[in-house]
Write a protein that holds these residues in place. Structure first.
Motif, PDB file in Angstrom:
ATOM      1  N   ASP A 134       0.877  -1.155  -0.003  1.00 12.26           N
ATOM      2  CA  ASP A 134      -0.001  -0.008   0.067  1.00 12.26           C
ATOM      3  C   ASP A 134       0.959   1.263   0.075  1.00 12.26           C
ATOM      4  OD1 ASP A 134      -1.728   1.954   0.320  1.00 12.26           O
ATOM      5  OD2 ASP A 134      -2.751   1.405   2.035  1.00 12.26           O
ATOM      6  N   THR A 135       1.237   1.667  -1.314  1.00 10.68           N
ATOM      7  CA  THR A 135       2.082   2.602  -1.428  1.00 10.68           C
ATOM      8  C   THR A 135       1.563   4.066  -1.301  1.00 10.68           C
ATOM      9  OG1 THR A 135       2.252   2.473  -3.584  1.00 10.68           O
ATOM     10  CG2 THR A 135       3.837   1.473  -2.546  1.00 10.68           C
ATOM     11  N   PHE A 136       0.281   3.916  -1.263  1.00 11.15           N
ATOM     12  CA  PHE A 136      -0.530   5.252  -1.522  1.00 11.15           C
ATOM     13  C   PHE A 136      -0.476   6.022  -0.304  1.00 11.15           C
ATOM     14  CE2 PHE A 136      -4.546   7.646  -2.102  1.00 11.15           C
ATOM     15  CZ  PHE A 136      -4.210   8.353  -2.969  1.00 11.15           C
ATOM     16  N   ARG A 137      -0.656   5.339   0.779  1.00 12.45           N
ATOM     17  CA  ARG A 137      -0.578   5.868   2.316  1.00 12.45           C
ATOM     18  C   ARG A 137       0.857   5.849   2.787  1.00 12.45           C
ATOM     19  NH1 ARG A 137      -5.222   3.783   5.568  1.00 12.45           N
ATOM     20  NH2 ARG A 137      -4.157   1.632   4.724  1.00 12.45           N
ATOM     21  N   ALA A 138       1.443   7.002   3.357  1.00 14.09           N
ATOM     22  CA  ALA A 138       2.744   6.865   4.064  1.00 14.09           C
ATOM     23  C   ALA A 138       2.324   6.153   5.313  1.00 14.09           C
ATOM     24  CB  ALA A 138       3.443   8.213   4.254  1.00 14.09           C
ATOM     25  N   ALA A 139       1.263   6.510   6.057  1.00 16.53           N
ATOM     26  CA  ALA A 139       0.826   5.985   6.990  1.00 16.53           C
ATOM     27  C   ALA A 139       0.814   4.373   7.362  1.00 16.53           C
ATOM     28  CB  ALA A 139      -0.517   6.543   7.709  1.00 16.53           C
ATOM     29  N   ALA A 140       0.392   3.851   5.918  1.00 20.48           N
ATOM     30  CA  ALA A 140       0.145   2.588   5.751  1.00 20.48           C
ATOM     31  C   ALA A 140       1.592   1.738   5.992  1.00 20.48           C
ATOM     32  CB  ALA A 140      -0.291   2.004   4.519  1.00 20.48           C
ATOM     33  N   ALA A 157       9.863  -2.348   2.032  1.00 23.95           N
ATOM     34  CA  ALA A 157       8.978  -1.253   1.548  1.00 23.95           C
ATOM     35  C   ALA A 157       9.605  -0.350   0.728  1.00 23.95           C
ATOM     36  CB  ALA A 157       8.733  -0.312   3.061  1.00 23.95           C
ATOM     37  N   GLY A 158       9.009   0.680   0.015  1.00 22.91           N
ATOM     38  CA  GLY A 158       9.530   1.490  -0.919  1.00 22.91           C
ATOM     39  C   GLY A 158       9.018   2.875  -0.441  1.00 22.91           C
ATOM     40  N   LYS A 159       8.972   3.760  -1.349  1.00 21.92           N
ATOM     41  CA  LYS A 159       8.797   5.201  -1.024  1.00 21.92           C
ATOM     42  C   LYS A 159       7.072   5.414  -1.326  1.00 21.92           C
ATOM     43  CE  LYS A 159      12.577   8.211  -1.685  1.00 21.92           C
ATOM     44  NZ  LYS A 159      13.592   7.384  -2.484  1.00 21.92           N
ATOM     45  N   GLU A 160       6.505   6.477  -0.520  1.00 20.87           N
ATOM     46  CA  GLU A 160       5.067   6.468  -0.694  1.00 20.87           C
ATOM     47  C   GLU A 160       4.994   6.926  -2.234  1.00 20.87           C
ATOM     48  OE1 GLU A 160       3.977   9.974   1.376  1.00 20.87           O
ATOM     49  OE2 GLU A 160       1.731   9.971   0.665  1.00 20.87           O
ATOM     50  N   GLY A 161       3.992   6.480  -2.780  1.00 25.08           N
ATOM     51  CA  GLY A 161       3.882   6.829  -4.136  1.00 25.08           C
ATOM     52  C   GLY A 161       4.696   5.737  -5.016  1.00 25.08           C
ATOM     53  N   GLY A 162       5.076   5.013  -4.808  1.00 28.61           N
ATOM     54  CA  GLY A 162       5.689   3.887  -5.549  1.00 28.61           C
ATOM     55  C   GLY A 162       5.198   2.885  -6.259  1.00 28.61           C
ATOM     56  N   ASP A 163       5.778   2.100  -6.896  1.00 26.58           N
ATOM     57  CA  ASP A 163       4.971   1.294  -7.534  1.00 26.58           C
ATOM     58  C   ASP A 163       4.825  -0.217  -6.852  1.00 26.58           C
ATOM     59  OD1 ASP A 163       3.824  -0.529  -9.471  1.00 26.58           O
ATOM     60  OD2 ASP A 163       5.316  -0.633 -10.864  1.00 26.58           O
ATOM     61  N   PRO A 164       3.558  -0.779  -6.298  1.00 26.48           N
ATOM     62  CA  PRO A 164       3.442  -1.758  -5.385  1.00 26.48           C
ATOM     63  C   PRO A 164       3.895  -3.056  -6.200  1.00 26.48           C
ATOM     64  CG  PRO A 164       1.238  -0.702  -5.746  1.00 26.48           C
ATOM     65  CD  PRO A 164       2.375   0.161  -6.710  1.00 26.48           C
ATOM     66  N   ALA A 165       3.927  -3.086  -7.379  1.00 22.52           N
ATOM     67  CA  ALA A 165       4.388  -4.383  -8.470  1.00 22.52           C
ATOM     68  C   ALA A 165       5.907  -4.457  -8.207  1.00 22.52           C
ATOM     69  CB  ALA A 165       4.084  -4.429  -9.736  1.00 22.52           C
ATOM     70  N   SER A 166       6.681  -3.384  -8.061  1.00 18.17           N
ATOM     71  CA  SER A 166       8.194  -3.396  -8.033  1.00 18.17           C
ATOM     72  C   SER A 166       8.485  -3.603  -6.448  1.00 18.17           C
ATOM     73  CB  SER A 166       8.722  -2.067  -8.577  1.00 18.17           C
ATOM     74  OG  SER A 166       8.953  -1.301  -7.241  1.00 18.17           O
ATOM     75  N   ILE A 167       7.836  -3.409  -5.571  1.00 18.42           N
ATOM     76  CA  ILE A 167       7.966  -3.801  -4.175  1.00 18.42           C
ATOM     77  C   ILE A 167       7.777  -5.203  -3.901  1.00 18.42           C
ATOM     78  CG2 ILE A 167       7.122  -3.665  -1.644  1.00 18.42           C
ATOM     79  CD1 ILE A 167       7.890  -0.981  -2.556  1.00 18.42           C
ATOM     80  N   VAL A 168       6.685  -5.739  -4.814  1.00 20.43           N
ATOM     81  CA  VAL A 168       6.262  -7.190  -4.739  1.00 20.43           C
ATOM     82  C   VAL A 168       7.438  -8.060  -5.436  1.00 20.43           C
ATOM     83  CG1 VAL A 168       4.692  -8.801  -5.774  1.00 20.43           C
ATOM     84  CG2 VAL A 168       3.802  -6.973  -4.511  1.00 20.43           C
ATOM     85  N   PHE A 169       7.982  -7.625  -6.612  1.00 17.47           N
ATOM     86  CA  PHE A 169       9.049  -8.047  -7.265  1.00 17.47           C
ATOM     87  C   PHE A 169      10.459  -8.160  -6.284  1.00 17.47           C
ATOM     88  CE2 PHE A 169      12.726  -7.837  -9.944  1.00 17.47           C
ATOM     89  CZ  PHE A 169      12.622  -8.772 -10.836  1.00 17.47           C
ATOM     90  N   ASP A 170      10.580  -7.159  -5.540  1.00 19.98           N
ATOM     91  CA  ASP A 170      11.489  -7.062  -4.698  1.00 19.98           C
ATOM     92  C   ASP A 170      11.547  -8.129  -3.631  1.00 19.98           C
ATOM     93  OD1 ASP A 170      12.713  -5.150  -6.203  1.00 19.98           O
ATOM     94  OD2 ASP A 170      12.471  -3.666  -5.267  1.00 19.98           O
ATOM     95  N   GLY A 171      10.147  -7.996  -3.183  1.00 25.02           N
ATOM     96  CA  GLY A 171       9.821  -8.952  -2.061  1.00 25.02           C
ATOM     97  C   GLY A 171      10.129 -10.548  -2.367  1.00 25.02           C
ATOM     98  N   VAL A 172       9.878 -10.874  -3.253  1.00 21.60           N
ATOM     99  CA  VAL A 172       9.964 -12.413  -3.985  1.00 21.60           C
ATOM    100  C   VAL A 172      11.384 -12.614  -4.239  1.00 21.60           C
ATOM    101  CG1 VAL A 172       9.571 -14.004  -5.907  1.00 21.60           C
ATOM    102  CG2 VAL A 172       7.533 -12.440  -5.070  1.00 21.60           C
ATOM    103  N   LYS A 173      11.958 -11.533  -4.717  1.00 24.23           N
ATOM    104  CA  LYS A 173      13.372 -11.706  -4.666  1.00 24.23           C
ATOM    105  C   LYS A 173      14.161 -11.919  -3.459  1.00 24.23           C
ATOM    106  CE  LYS A 173      17.016  -9.589  -7.408  1.00 24.23           C
ATOM    107  NZ  LYS A 173      17.834  -8.526  -6.458  1.00 24.23           N
ATOM    108  N   GLN A 174      13.812 -11.126  -2.531  1.00 24.13           N
ATOM    109  CA  GLN A 174      14.450 -11.241  -1.207  1.00 24.13           C
ATOM    110  C   GLN A 174      14.016 -12.539  -0.426  1.00 24.13           C
ATOM    111  OE1 GLN A 174      14.311  -7.443   1.251  1.00 24.13           O
ATOM    112  NE2 GLN A 174      14.342  -9.033   3.166  1.00 24.13           N
TER     113      GLN A 174
END
Ligand code: GDP
Length: 298
Positions: A134-140, A157-174
């Motif tokens: 949930d990159t839409f809300r910094a609080a999330a 986690a990435g930055k607020e406003g980032g692309d959720p798909a890229s977080i997920v990509f990095d998550g699977v990789k990690q």
């Protein structure tokens, strides 16, 4: 179990108020049966389940039925409705990581539920990674990090406003690189912008599918029981946009609207994995149909 019964107390009280006076010293007539059906609808059990229970009571042709007897039948019939949908989360399959997408409207208890599920899995010695999708809300993002610290799970986690798909990509990789068993992904829940939500979720799904054919293995919809019948609308919308594979209902502690759990089970037949009965890390309970049915019927 006590916490469970306590959690459903207000729901049981609501049902008690609604059915009081509807019992009889003689065989139940049609009017009384209709009143019972209406009382169940007023208790959030939904028209489908209420009708089914009414018919079940009618079929038994009671000589007489007092309130205790009515509650006993209610418990039995609710248990019959809940039993087929009670399914614990199953993360035994391979390949790893097992990916769980957690969806739901903001405020439904997504982040809290992710923390609780993560904790539960870690207690069983599974390695867990949380992804702040949930990159839409910094609080999330902050909330998820706090839960990560609380249960000692890493958070990607990435930055607020980032692309959720890229977080997920990095998550699977990690997760793959570090031998993590389960990746739990938080997602945005802005139903107001349905098209955007749909696009975002399908992109996340596309990225996951490329990395691991079977992913996401679970798409869990988190529902807030206090919203009553709204929860049912949410199931419809999210089923359409995200392909829900199972439910967790939260905030069953302290609401009089717990009957909606029965309505959801009857109407959608989706697996119910667990229920939330508080804000603490241990307040996620396995979904035990008999105990829940008894707690609801009072
Ligand atoms: P999100 O926006 O969907 O991620 O929702 P959160 O996880 O932040 O939860 C919203 C609020 O509901 C928080 O104050 C939580 O502590 C609270 N909450 C979540 N689950 C439960 C529950 O089962 N019972 C109660 N009483 N509160 C809950």
């Amino acid at each position: 179990l006590d916490r469970l019964t306590g959690g459903f107390r207000k729901t049981a009280d609501r049902i008690g108020e609604n059915i009081s006076g509807l019992t009889s010293k003689t065989a139940l007539d049609t009017t009384t049966l209709d009143d019972i059906e209406e009382a169940l609808i007023a208790s959030d059990l939904g028209p489908e389940a209420s009708k089914r229970i009414r018919d079940a009571i009618a079929a038994r042709r009671f000589e007489q039925l007092d309130e205790r007897g009515l509650r006993t039948i209610l418990a039995e019939e609710i248990e019959k409705i809940l039993t087929p949908v009670a399914k614990p989360l199953d993360i035994h399959g391979f390949p790893r990581p097992h990916v769980i997408l957690v969806i739901g409207v903001n405020g439904s208890g997504k982040t809290t539920t992710i923390g609780k599920i993560g904790h539960h899995l870690m207690e069983q010695d599974y390695g867990v990674l949380l992804a702040a999708g949930d990159t839409f809300r910094a609080a999330a993002i902050e909330q998820l990090k706090i839960w990560g610290e609380r249960i000692h799970a890493p958070v990607i986690a990435g930055k607020e406003g980032g692309d959720p798909a890229s977080i997920v990509f990095d998550g699977v990789k990690q997760a793959t690189e570090t031998g993590i068993d389960v990746l739990i992904v938080d997602t945005a829940g802005r139903l107001q912008n349905k098209q955007h939500l749909m696009d975002e979720l399908s992109k996340v799904r596309r990225v996951l599918g490329k990395l691991n054919e079977a992913a996401p293995h679970d798409v869990i919809l988190v529902l807030d029981a206090t919203t009553g019948q709204n929860a049912l609308n949410q199931i419809e919308v999210f089923q359409e946009t995200a392909g829900v594979t199972g439910l967790v209902m939260t905030k069953l502690d302290g609401t009089a609207r717990g009957g909606v759990l029965v309505a959801a089970a009857e109407k959608f037949g989706l697996p119910i994995h667990a229920i939330g009965v508080g804000e603490g890390v241990d307040d996620l309970r396995p979904f035990d149909p008999r105990a829940v049915a008894r707690a609801i019927a009072g």
